[in-house]
Design a protein around this motif. Sequence first.
Motif, mmCIF file in Angstrom:
data_model
loop_
_atom_site.group_PDB
_atom_site.id
_atom_site.type_symbol
_atom_site.label_atom_id
_atom_site.label_comp_id
_atom_site.label_asym_id
_atom_site.label_seq_id
_atom_site.Cartn_x
_atom_site.Cartn_y
_atom_site.Cartn_z
ATOM 1 N N ASN A 249 -85.467 -34.156 -0.748
ATOM 2 C CA ASN A 249 -86.058 -33.686 0.502
ATOM 3 C C ASN A 249 -85.770 -34.630 1.660
ATOM 4 O OD1 ASN A 249 -87.793 -31.104 0.210
ATOM 5 N ND2 ASN A 249 -88.224 -32.234 -1.662
ATOM 6 N N PHE A 250 -85.755 -35.947 1.393
ATOM 7 C CA PHE A 250 -85.323 -36.880 2.436
ATOM 8 C C PHE A 250 -83.924 -36.536 2.904
ATOM 9 C CE2 PHE A 250 -88.321 -40.344 0.749
ATOM 10 C CZ PHE A 250 -89.203 -40.194 1.808
ATOM 11 N N ALA A 251 -83.029 -36.256 1.962
ATOM 12 C CA ALA A 251 -81.633 -36.008 2.296
ATOM 13 C C ALA A 251 -81.463 -34.715 3.090
ATOM 14 C CB ALA A 251 -80.796 -35.966 1.013
ATOM 15 N N VAL A 252 -81.997 -33.623 2.553
ATOM 16 C CA VAL A 252 -81.733 -32.303 3.132
ATOM 17 C C VAL A 252 -82.441 -32.118 4.470
ATOM 18 C CG1 VAL A 252 -82.030 -29.817 2.775
ATOM 19 C CG2 VAL A 252 -81.290 -31.272 0.876
ATOM 20 N N PHE A 253 -83.649 -32.661 4.616
ATOM 21 C CA PHE A 253 -84.416 -32.424 5.831
ATOM 22 C C PHE A 253 -84.505 -33.637 6.754
ATOM 23 C CE2 PHE A 253 -85.960 -29.371 2.710
ATOM 24 C CZ PHE A 253 -85.879 -28.192 3.428
ATOM 25 N N GLY A 254 -84.443 -34.835 6.199
ATOM 26 C CA GLY A 254 -84.637 -36.018 7.030
ATOM 27 C C GLY A 254 -83.359 -36.662 7.506
ATOM 28 N N PHE A 255 -82.405 -36.877 6.586
ATOM 29 C CA PHE A 255 -81.161 -37.558 6.937
ATOM 30 C C PHE A 255 -80.044 -36.558 7.229
ATOM 31 C CE2 PHE A 255 -83.300 -40.666 3.994
ATOM 32 C CZ PHE A 255 -83.740 -41.499 5.009
ATOM 33 N N ASN A 256 -80.408 -35.376 7.637
ATOM 34 C CA ASN A 256 -79.500 -34.290 7.987
ATOM 35 C C ASN A 256 -79.105 -34.434 9.458
ATOM 36 O OD1 ASN A 256 -78.748 -31.643 9.084
ATOM 37 N ND2 ASN A 256 -79.421 -30.777 7.132
ATOM 38 N N GLY A 257 -77.810 -34.583 9.729
ATOM 39 C CA GLY A 257 -77.352 -34.831 11.100
ATOM 40 C C GLY A 257 -77.676 -33.721 12.074
ATOM 41 N N LYS A 258 -77.611 -32.480 11.635
ATOM 42 C CA LYS A 258 -77.936 -31.371 12.536
ATOM 43 C C LYS A 258 -79.425 -31.370 12.869
ATOM 44 C CE LYS A 258 -77.535 -26.367 13.118
ATOM 45 N NZ LYS A 258 -77.025 -25.093 12.536
ATOM 46 N N SER A 259 -80.275 -31.579 11.848
ATOM 47 C CA SER A 259 -81.713 -31.657 12.106
ATOM 48 C C SER A 259 -82.028 -32.813 13.042
ATOM 49 C CB SER A 259 -82.474 -31.831 10.781
ATOM 50 O OG SER A 259 -82.295 -30.711 9.944
ATOM 51 N N SER A 265 -85.972 -33.736 12.637
ATOM 52 C CA SER A 265 -86.037 -34.697 11.548
ATOM 53 C C SER A 265 -87.022 -35.803 11.875
ATOM 54 C CB SER A 265 -84.643 -35.309 11.318
ATOM 55 O OG SER A 265 -84.716 -36.500 10.548
ATOM 56 N N PHE A 266 -87.619 -36.388 10.832
ATOM 57 C CA PHE A 266 -88.510 -37.527 11.038
ATOM 58 C C PHE A 266 -87.735 -38.782 11.415
ATOM 59 C CE2 PHE A 266 -87.214 -38.116 6.640
ATOM 60 C CZ PHE A 266 -86.984 -39.483 6.586
ATOM 61 N N ALA A 267 -86.433 -38.809 11.156
ATOM 62 C CA ALA A 267 -85.651 -40.036 11.298
ATOM 63 C C ALA A 267 -85.608 -40.529 12.744
ATOM 64 C CB ALA A 267 -84.228 -39.812 10.789
ATOM 65 N N GLU A 268 -85.927 -41.802 12.929
ATOM 66 C CA GLU A 268 -85.809 -42.489 14.211
ATOM 67 C C GLU A 268 -85.014 -43.770 13.970
ATOM 68 O OE1 GLU A 268 -89.404 -42.767 16.650
ATOM 69 O OE2 GLU A 268 -90.408 -41.467 15.187
ATOM 70 N N LEU A 269 -83.772 -43.781 14.421
ATOM 71 C CA LEU A 269 -82.876 -44.890 14.123
ATOM 72 C C LEU A 269 -83.398 -46.184 14.729
ATOM 73 C CD1 LEU A 269 -79.370 -43.223 14.557
ATOM 74 C CD2 LEU A 269 -80.934 -43.187 12.604
ATOM 75 N N GLY A 270 -83.361 -47.240 13.916
ATOM 76 C CA GLY A 270 -83.805 -48.543 14.368
ATOM 77 C C GLY A 270 -85.295 -48.778 14.234
ATOM 78 N N LYS A 271 -86.029 -47.803 13.711
ATOM 79 C CA LYS A 271 -87.480 -47.941 13.594
ATOM 80 C C LYS A 271 -87.874 -48.196 12.143
ATOM 81 C CE LYS A 271 -91.854 -45.628 14.705
ATOM 82 N NZ LYS A 271 -92.495 -44.436 15.313
ATOM 83 N N GLU A 272 -88.879 -49.047 11.938
ATOM 84 C CA GLU A 272 -89.388 -49.317 10.597
ATOM 85 C C GLU A 272 -90.295 -48.170 10.176
ATOM 86 O OE1 GLU A 272 -91.677 -52.775 7.967
ATOM 87 O OE2 GLU A 272 -91.593 -52.946 10.148
ATOM 88 N N GLN A 273 -89.706 -47.197 9.496
ATOM 89 C CA GLN A 273 -90.442 -46.015 9.065
ATOM 90 C C GLN A 273 -90.865 -46.081 7.600
ATOM 91 O OE1 GLN A 273 -87.344 -43.111 10.766
ATOM 92 N NE2 GLN A 273 -89.288 -42.183 11.384
ATOM 93 N N PHE A 274 -90.313 -47.040 6.865
ATOM 94 C CA PHE A 274 -90.602 -47.183 5.443
ATOM 95 C C PHE A 274 -91.108 -48.593 5.163
ATOM 96 C CE2 PHE A 274 -87.438 -43.874 5.856
ATOM 97 C CZ PHE A 274 -87.811 -42.920 4.920
ATOM 98 N N GLY A 344 -76.297 -27.887 8.291
ATOM 99 C CA GLY A 344 -76.370 -29.295 8.620
ATOM 100 C C GLY A 344 -75.797 -30.166 7.510
ATOM 101 N N PRO A 345 -75.191 -31.299 7.867
ATOM 102 C CA PRO A 345 -74.661 -32.230 6.865
ATOM 103 C C PRO A 345 -75.772 -33.128 6.326
ATOM 104 C CG PRO A 345 -74.185 -33.026 9.068
ATOM 105 C CD PRO A 345 -74.886 -31.713 9.255
ATOM 106 N N TYR A 346 -75.759 -33.368 5.033
ATOM 107 C CA TYR A 346 -76.797 -34.212 4.445
ATOM 108 C C TYR A 346 -76.207 -35.053 3.315
ATOM 109 C CZ TYR A 346 -76.930 -30.449 0.959
ATOM 110 O OH TYR A 346 -76.590 -29.516 0.017
ATOM 111 N N PRO A 347 -76.823 -36.169 2.996
ATOM 112 C CA PRO A 347 -76.340 -37.018 1.906
ATOM 113 C C PRO A 347 -76.522 -36.308 0.561
ATOM 114 C CG PRO A 347 -77.886 -38.198 3.321
ATOM 115 C CD PRO A 347 -77.980 -36.758 3.686
ATOM 116 N N SER A 348 -75.504 -36.340 -0.275
ATOM 117 C CA SER A 348 -75.600 -35.679 -1.575
ATOM 118 C C SER A 348 -75.612 -36.663 -2.739
ATOM 119 C CB SER A 348 -74.437 -34.684 -1.761
ATOM 120 O OG SER A 348 -73.197 -35.338 -1.605
#
Length: 477
Positions: A249-259, A265-274, A344-348
Motif C-alpha cells: 500500500n505504501f508503494a501503490v498509493f504513497g510512493f506513486n509518482g502520479k499520485s 499521496s502522503f509523501a512529502e519529500l525531505g520531511k521526517e514522516q517515519f 501511475g508508476p510505483y515501486p514493485s
Amino acid sequence: MSAELQIAAKVVELVRELAGRSAEAEVTVRHHALALTRFANSAIHQNVAEATTGVRLRLHLDGRTASGSSTLTSVDGLRSLVERTLSAVRVTPPDPAWAGLTKPAALHISAGHPGSGEHSGLAFGFDEATARATPDERAARVRAFVDAAGGLETAGYCRTVYVSAAFANTAGQAVEGRTAEAAMDGIARDAGADGVARLAASRLADLDGAALGARAAAKARAATAPAELPSGQYEVVLEPTAVADLLQNFAVFGFNGKSFVQKQSFAELGKEQFDPSVTIVDDPLGSRGEPAPGLPFDDEGTPARSLVLVRDGVTQAVAHDRTSAAQAGTESTGHGTSTSRSWGPYPSHPRLEAGPAPAAGSPGASAAVAESARPLVARMRRGLLVTDLWYTRVLDPKTLVVTGLTRNGVWLVEDGEIVRPVSNLRFTQSYPQALGPGRVLGIGGESVLLPGAWEDARYAAPALHLASWNITGNASG
C-alpha cells in the motif's frame, strides 16, 4: 542479440518505413512463461503452464499518442501491429503530456554487486534451473509441504516464472534482459484454524517445502479455539507476511509518482514522516549479492536502479515514469509500465531494511512465530502478534488510512509470552501514522522476500513491533 530484441528492432524498422522519420516509437517485447502447481485437500489438483510472447508498441506522431499490442511475431503480424497503431494515432486526441523517448543509456548493476557498472542484463542474477523447472520439481516441494503438516489439511501453490524481454525505440535505445522467480504459498488447517507460510526466491532451490509446511501447521495448531477481544488500540508485532501488505500500500498509493504530482499521496519529500529506524528502498536489481528479482529496465527503456524512498525516517523519493517525472520537474526513476500513465508508476520491489538483530527471546508457542518476530514478541508487555493482513482497502489515499482484516493467526501476548489465540479482527489504521516518529518499537533482524499480489511485485519485509494499531471490530462484528 536475443530473439526478443530482434523482434523489437524489426518493429522500429517498420515504424520508420510506414510512419516516417518524424514518428517516435517505443517497443517492448516480453516472453513470459508461467508454471503453476496447485494443491488442495492435501493433494495436487492442477498443474498448468503457459508461455506467450507479446509485443507492445507505443507510437507518438503529430502530437498524438496511441498504443497497440500483439502476440503475432511474424513479419506480417508485426506489420499489421504497426499499421493498426498508426491508424489509431491519427484519430486520437492530442497528447500534451508526452515526455519524449528514453535516450540511449547503459544498464547497470547495483553498487552492492561484484562487477558493478555496465551490464547487458542477460546473465547476471539469473537462475537457469528455475527458468526450466519441471512439474516434478514443483511437486516435490508440495509433497514436502503436505508431509510436514503432519496430517493437517493443506492447500496452496508452488510456481515458477521466467521472463525474457527486450526494448527498442526510435531514439536508439536498445536493451534486453531476463529474470526468473519461484514462490510458494500454502496454508494448513486444524479445527477451522488456518496457518500460513509463504516465500519468494530467485531460485526454486531456495524454497524448502518441508520448512514452510511445518511453519503453517504450527501456526494452525496454535490458533485453535480463539477468544474474542474488544476494540481498541493495541501494541502489535506484525510478522513479515503482514508487513508485506504495508509495503504494497505504501508503494501503490504513497510512493506513486502520479499520485504525488496530483497531491493525492502522503509523501512529502525531505520531511521526517517515519520513525528514524525506518529505511525503505526499492531494489529491482538486488543490492545484497542475491540474484536480481526484476528486469534491468522498465517499459520505457529506462535502466532500473535502486531507489531510496525513505532514509532514516525521512521521505526522499517517489517512483516516476517519464510522464510523471516531467510533470514533477525531475527524471524518470525507471518505473514506467504499460499502465503507468493511467494508474501511475510505483515501486514493485520495495524492501524495508531490517534492524539490528535483537536479543533472542523464547515466547510461548515459538514454533508458530516467524523467526525474525520472536525477539520482538519476547519484549512486548501486552499486545497482539499478527500473522497476516488481507482484504485491505484504502479509505483515504492522502493519509493512507486502510481498513482490513487479520488472517491466518492472531495471538494475545502478555509479558513476552503468547497466552492465547485470538479470533480475526478488523482494523482501521493510517499506515504512515503507525510507522511515524516514535511509534516503531523494533524491527526484525531479517527481511524476508515475499510474493506480491501481482506477479511482477516482490516485497522484502522484516517483522515490525509497533506502539499502536487501531482495532475496530472482531469476528462477531
